[in-house]
Scaffold this motif. Structure first.
Motif, PDB file in Angstrom:
ATOM      1  N   GLU A   1       0.739  -1.111  -0.197  1.00 41.46           N
ATOM      2  CA  GLU A   1       0.193   0.029   0.166  1.00 41.46           C
ATOM      3  C   GLU A   1       0.902   1.248   0.002  1.00 41.46           C
ATOM      4  OE1 GLU A   1      -3.418  -1.243   2.937  1.00 41.46           O
ATOM      5  OE2 GLU A   1      -2.757   1.088   3.362  1.00 41.46           O
ATOM      6  N   ILE A   2       2.020   0.968   0.778  1.00 38.56           N
ATOM      7  CA  ILE A   2       2.771   2.512   1.189  1.00 38.56           C
ATOM      8  C   ILE A   2       3.710   2.715  -0.558  1.00 38.56           C
ATOM      9  CG2 ILE A   2       5.202   3.312   2.064  1.00 38.56           C
ATOM     10  CD1 ILE A   2       3.862   1.831   4.637  1.00 38.56           C
ATOM     11  N   ILE A   3       4.044   1.595  -1.037  1.00 40.65           N
ATOM     12  CA  ILE A   3       4.440   1.629  -2.526  1.00 40.65           C
ATOM     13  C   ILE A   3       3.402   2.270  -3.357  1.00 40.65           C
ATOM     14  CG2 ILE A   3       5.117   0.197  -4.533  1.00 40.65           C
ATOM     15  CD1 ILE A   3       6.498  -1.836  -2.542  1.00 40.65           C
ATOM     16  N   GLY A   4       2.312   2.032  -3.204  1.00 37.78           N
ATOM     17  CA  GLY A   4       1.249   2.679  -4.200  1.00 37.78           C
ATOM     18  C   GLY A   4       0.183   1.599  -4.768  1.00 37.78           C
ATOM     19  N   TRP A   5       0.458   0.435  -4.351  1.00 36.47           N
ATOM     20  CA  TRP A   5      -0.370  -0.711  -4.912  1.00 36.47           C
ATOM     21  C   TRP A   5      -1.593  -0.994  -4.454  1.00 36.47           C
ATOM     22  CZ3 TRP A   5       4.488  -4.260  -5.533  1.00 36.47           C
ATOM     23  CH2 TRP A   5       5.368  -3.475  -6.710  1.00 36.47           C
TER      24      TRP A   5
ATOM     25  N   HIS B   1      12.088  -3.501 -12.220  1.00 36.26           N
ATOM     26  CA  HIS B   1      12.339  -3.701 -10.949  1.00 36.26           C
ATOM     27  C   HIS B   1      13.000  -2.611 -10.450  1.00 36.26           C
ATOM     28  CE1 HIS B   1      13.420  -5.897  -7.352  1.00 36.26           C
ATOM     29  NE2 HIS B   1      14.718  -5.809  -7.596  1.00 36.26           N
ATOM     30  N   VAL B   2      12.343  -2.239  -9.177  1.00 40.92           N
ATOM     31  CA  VAL B   2      13.101  -1.071  -8.512  1.00 40.92           C
ATOM     32  C   VAL B   2      13.775  -1.770  -7.097  1.00 40.92           C
ATOM     33  CG1 VAL B   2      12.777   0.852  -7.045  1.00 40.92           C
ATOM     34  CG2 VAL B   2      11.474   0.724  -9.019  1.00 40.92           C
ATOM     35  N   ASP B   3      14.943  -1.735  -7.088  1.00 41.53           N
ATOM     36  CA  ASP B   3      16.024  -2.105  -6.016  1.00 41.53           C
ATOM     37  C   ASP B   3      16.124  -1.066  -5.003  1.00 41.53           C
ATOM     38  OD1 ASP B   3      17.536  -3.094  -4.128  1.00 41.53           O
ATOM     39  OD2 ASP B   3      19.244  -3.496  -5.504  1.00 41.53           O
ATOM     40  N   ALA B   4      15.005  -1.009  -4.050  1.00 40.30           N
ATOM     41  CA  ALA B   4      14.702  -0.065  -2.958  1.00 40.30           C
ATOM     42  C   ALA B   4      15.138  -0.766  -1.708  1.00 40.30           C
ATOM     43  CB  ALA B   4      13.707   0.521  -3.020  1.00 40.30           C
TER      44      ALA B   4
ATOM     45  N   LEU C   1      10.211   5.821   1.786  1.00 40.93           N
ATOM     46  CA  LEU C   1       8.842   5.753   1.294  1.00 40.93           C
ATOM     47  C   LEU C   1       7.976   6.299   2.416  1.00 40.93           C
ATOM     48  CD1 LEU C   1       8.717   2.448  -0.498  1.00 40.93           C
ATOM     49  CD2 LEU C   1       8.122   4.775  -1.590  1.00 40.93           C
ATOM     50  N   PHE C   2       8.499   6.334   3.782  1.00 36.56           N
ATOM     51  CA  PHE C   2       7.536   6.732   5.131  1.00 36.56           C
ATOM     52  C   PHE C   2       7.581   8.078   5.199  1.00 36.56           C
ATOM     53  CE2 PHE C   2       8.506   2.328   6.753  1.00 36.56           C
ATOM     54  CZ  PHE C   2       7.256   2.001   6.966  1.00 36.56           C
ATOM     55  N   SER C   3       8.432   8.776   4.461  1.00 38.10           N
ATOM     56  CA  SER C   3       8.653  10.273   4.854  1.00 38.10           C
ATOM     57  C   SER C   3       7.905  11.123   3.632  1.00 38.10           C
ATOM     58  CB  SER C   3      10.028  10.468   4.687  1.00 38.10           C
ATOM     59  OG  SER C   3      10.303  12.074   4.957  1.00 38.10           O
TER      60      SER C   3
ATOM     61  N   PHE D   1       7.999   5.865  11.943  1.00 34.45           N
ATOM     62  CA  PHE D   1       8.932   5.333  11.145  1.00 34.45           C
ATOM     63  C   PHE D   1       9.190   6.778  10.268  1.00 34.45           C
ATOM     64  CE2 PHE D   1       7.949   0.667  11.263  1.00 34.45           C
ATOM     65  CZ  PHE D   1       9.294   0.302  11.456  1.00 34.45           C
ATOM     66  N   GLU D   2       7.928   7.430  10.027  1.00 33.23           N
ATOM     67  CA  GLU D   2       8.163   8.768   9.432  1.00 33.23           C
ATOM     68  C   GLU D   2       9.232   9.570  10.140  1.00 33.23           C
ATOM     69  OE1 GLU D   2       4.821  11.112   8.141  1.00 33.23           O
ATOM     70  OE2 GLU D   2       5.993  12.067   6.896  1.00 33.23           O
ATOM     71  N   LYS D   3       9.052   9.789  11.403  1.00 35.06           N
ATOM     72  CA  LYS D   3       9.858  10.480  12.303  1.00 35.06           C
ATOM     73  C   LYS D   3      11.511  10.096  11.920  1.00 35.06           C
ATOM     74  CE  LYS D   3       6.990  12.200  15.720  1.00 35.06           C
ATOM     75  NZ  LYS D   3       6.051  11.578  16.655  1.00 35.06           N
TER      76      LYS D   3
END
Ligand code: HLD
Length: 538
Positions: free
Chosen positions: A180-184, A315-318, A325-327, A421-423
């Motif tokens: 979901e955080i990735i956007g899927w 493919h994204v190697d993150a 992605l949290f920020s 996690f964002e902090k």
């Protein structure tokens, strides 16, 4: 207070002495392996005197394990004590003498096991120490550690729901949240033993998607030469996929990157066209979000456009950069467009501080993992079980046994919340900005190689003799020679660890990583001052 000068000098000396004393005290404490004494009656007992061998041995078992916990607690304490060293370095030959590594014919007593544990941690590098800046995974998140303790105690395998029901459900929830955080919406994921294997899963799924016959028919089902593309800054595991999967590394095309280490999209397209004109089949592009050395982010949107145009898997190697992605503040533009990827590697054990190891691979399309990797071993994955067998994850992977890497992440996420996690991400990035600012402010002693995009800060240390000398390729070579010597001094002193490496044409330089929640601005100040203390005369 306006003290007379003699008092002020006295007070400064006293502080310095205090600091030295507390360091010595803590070292003595670390040396004191004998302090972990079991009671007289327990000390000489053996493994057969505790559970499960001796049913009546709960008190002895408890005493033994509690003593182990004492050792762990002291290690945690030392890890968080800035007066304790990061490491107590010895060369392998000396280390072999300091340790008793023999696995004996006759087992040793419980007291010896306690001392073995204490000694093991005495010489272990404290990777959670605030002055450990050496690796992408730094820090010791205590909630995640508590999770790992529980995981070890539960000691289960993650291949079937029947033996890991709670953990399997946790995996589903956490991995879905990550997608979901990735956007899927939807998709599928799995935890893998490391980022390199995660990348391999992406490769396998991509090939399976394009050539489903490969699984049964093998190499001959693909009429033509498969080719994959990745930047010259990518993680070496991408090239390893080409070697392992029958392409050969010559068919893992290295796309040039710009001065900041980001793949150049026009070069990617040029190389795709070039390979197509030779009759090859370009099918897979790896886009790195957070390169290992420079922390660079390839431009996902532009790469995605090229993948779309030439029908290649993106493919994204993150593994490294995924945490950002949290920020809300730092996600864009670095990871903009990541939702267009077909697969994403993302390692919580790096930026997120989850305990080692915790690596995830995510797919936009559901069903690929199982269809690609399923072998239907009848003794594990029976289809007529009591419960819905979709919850058996073991047949989605090429390994069999799978370690439980989810609980420590799930528990950590419960504690921090997504907000936490964002902090954490914002804090790490702000500290890296602080470090960059300090390096620039001390340009006589430090040379910033490039403006960082992430928490990798690349720089040279300049010793006294080279200060004020114009910056030329010859000077860079000299600065490069200093890196291993200064690193050696850090390790011998035991006060600091920062990594160094050459990169392409550039000689050795330092790569500092801030990925630990323990680090503060004063630790960054310490790091720079300590490098100068240890290296000024080089
Ligand atoms: O490939 C990796 C490189 C590093 C590092 O340079 O610190 C993987 C990791 O670290 C890691 O922490 O998983």
């Amino acid at each position: 207070m306006d003290w007379p000068i003699s008092m002020r000098i006295f007070s400064t000396i006293e502080n310095a002495v205090d600091q030295v004393l507390s360091r010595i005290n803590s070292d003595t404490r670390m040396n004191d392996i004998k302090k972990y004494q079991l009671s007289k009656s327990t000390a000489c007992l053996k493994y057969t005197d505790i559970l499960p061998h001796n049913e009546k041995s709960m008190p002895v078992t408890k005493e033994f394990l509690q003593k182990v916990i004492d050792i762990l607690m002291d290690f945690i304490n030392e890890t968080n004590d800035r007066n304790c060293k990061v490491l107590d370095f010895h060369h392998p030959d000396k280390m072999k003498q300091l340790l008793d590594l023999e696995v004996p014919d006759k087992g040793v007593a419980l007291q010896q096991l306690i001392e073995d544990c204490a000694k093991t941690l005495k010489y272990q590098v404290r990777t959670g120490h605030p002055h450990f800046f050496n690796q992408l995974s730094c820090g010791l998140d205590l909630v995640s550690m508590a999770g790992e303790w529980l995981t070890a105690t539960a000691n289960t395998n993650m291949f079937t729901y029947e033996i890991a029901p709670v953990f399997i459900l946790m995996e589903n929830v956490v991995l879905e949240k990550m997608r979901e955080i990735i956007g899927w919406n939807g998709g599928d994921s799995i935890l893998a033993p490391g980022g390199s294997i995660s990348n391999l899963y992406a490769f396998l799924a991509a090939r399976h998607r394009m050539f489903p016959g490969y699984k049964e028919k093998g190499l001959h089902s693909i009429k033509g030469q498969l080719v994959m593309f990745t930047s010259d800054q990518c993680h070496y595991s991408v090239r390893s996929c080409a070697a392992v999967c029958g392409l050969g590394t010559d068919n893992c095309v290295e796309v040039p990157s710009d001065k900041r280490g980001r793949l150049i999209p026009s070069e990617l397209e040029r190389l795709v066209i070039e390979r197509k004109s030779k009759g090859h089949i370009p099918f897979f592009v790896n886009c790195t979000s957070g390169t290992t050395v420079l922390g660079a982010f390839d431009p996902i949107e532009e790469i995605a456009n090229i993948c779309q145009k030439y029908k290649m898997w993106l493919h994204v190697d993150a593994a490294w950069g995924g945490g950002l992605l949290f920020s809300n503040k730092y996600r864009h533009p670095r990871l903009t467009g990541i939702e267009r990827a077909d697969s994403v590697t993302w390692n919580p054990h790096k930026l997120m501080g989850t305990l080692l190891q915790c690596s995830t691979i995510h797919f936009k399309e559901d069903g690929l993992l199982i269809s690609c990797n399923q072998m239907s071993a009848e003794y594990l994955f029976m289809q007529d079980k009591l419960y819905d067998v979709q919850y058996d994850t073991g047949d989605k992977v090429i390994q069999c046994g799978r370690h439980n890497d989810i609980f420590k992440l799930w528990l950590q996420w419960r504690a921090k919340g997504t907000e936490g996690f964002e902090k954490h991400m914002d804090h790490l990035m702000e500290l890296s900005e602080y470090m960059t600012k300090r390096i620039k402010a001390m340009s006589d002693k430090f040379y910033l190689i490039l403006e960082p995009e992430m928490v990798n800060v690349s720089f040279w240390y300049i010793p006294t003799r080279l200060r004020g000398v114009p910056h030329t390729p010859e000077k860079e070579k000299e600065l490069g020679k200093i890196c291993p010597i200064l690193k050696g001094r850090m390790m011998t002193a035991g006060t600091l660890m920062v990594g160094y490496q050459p990169l392409d044409e550039r000689p050795n330089f330092f790569r500092n990583i801030i990925s630990s929640a323990a680090v503060t601005e004063s630790d960054v100040d310490f790091l720079l001052a300590e490098m100068d203390r240890l290296g000024h005369d080089l």
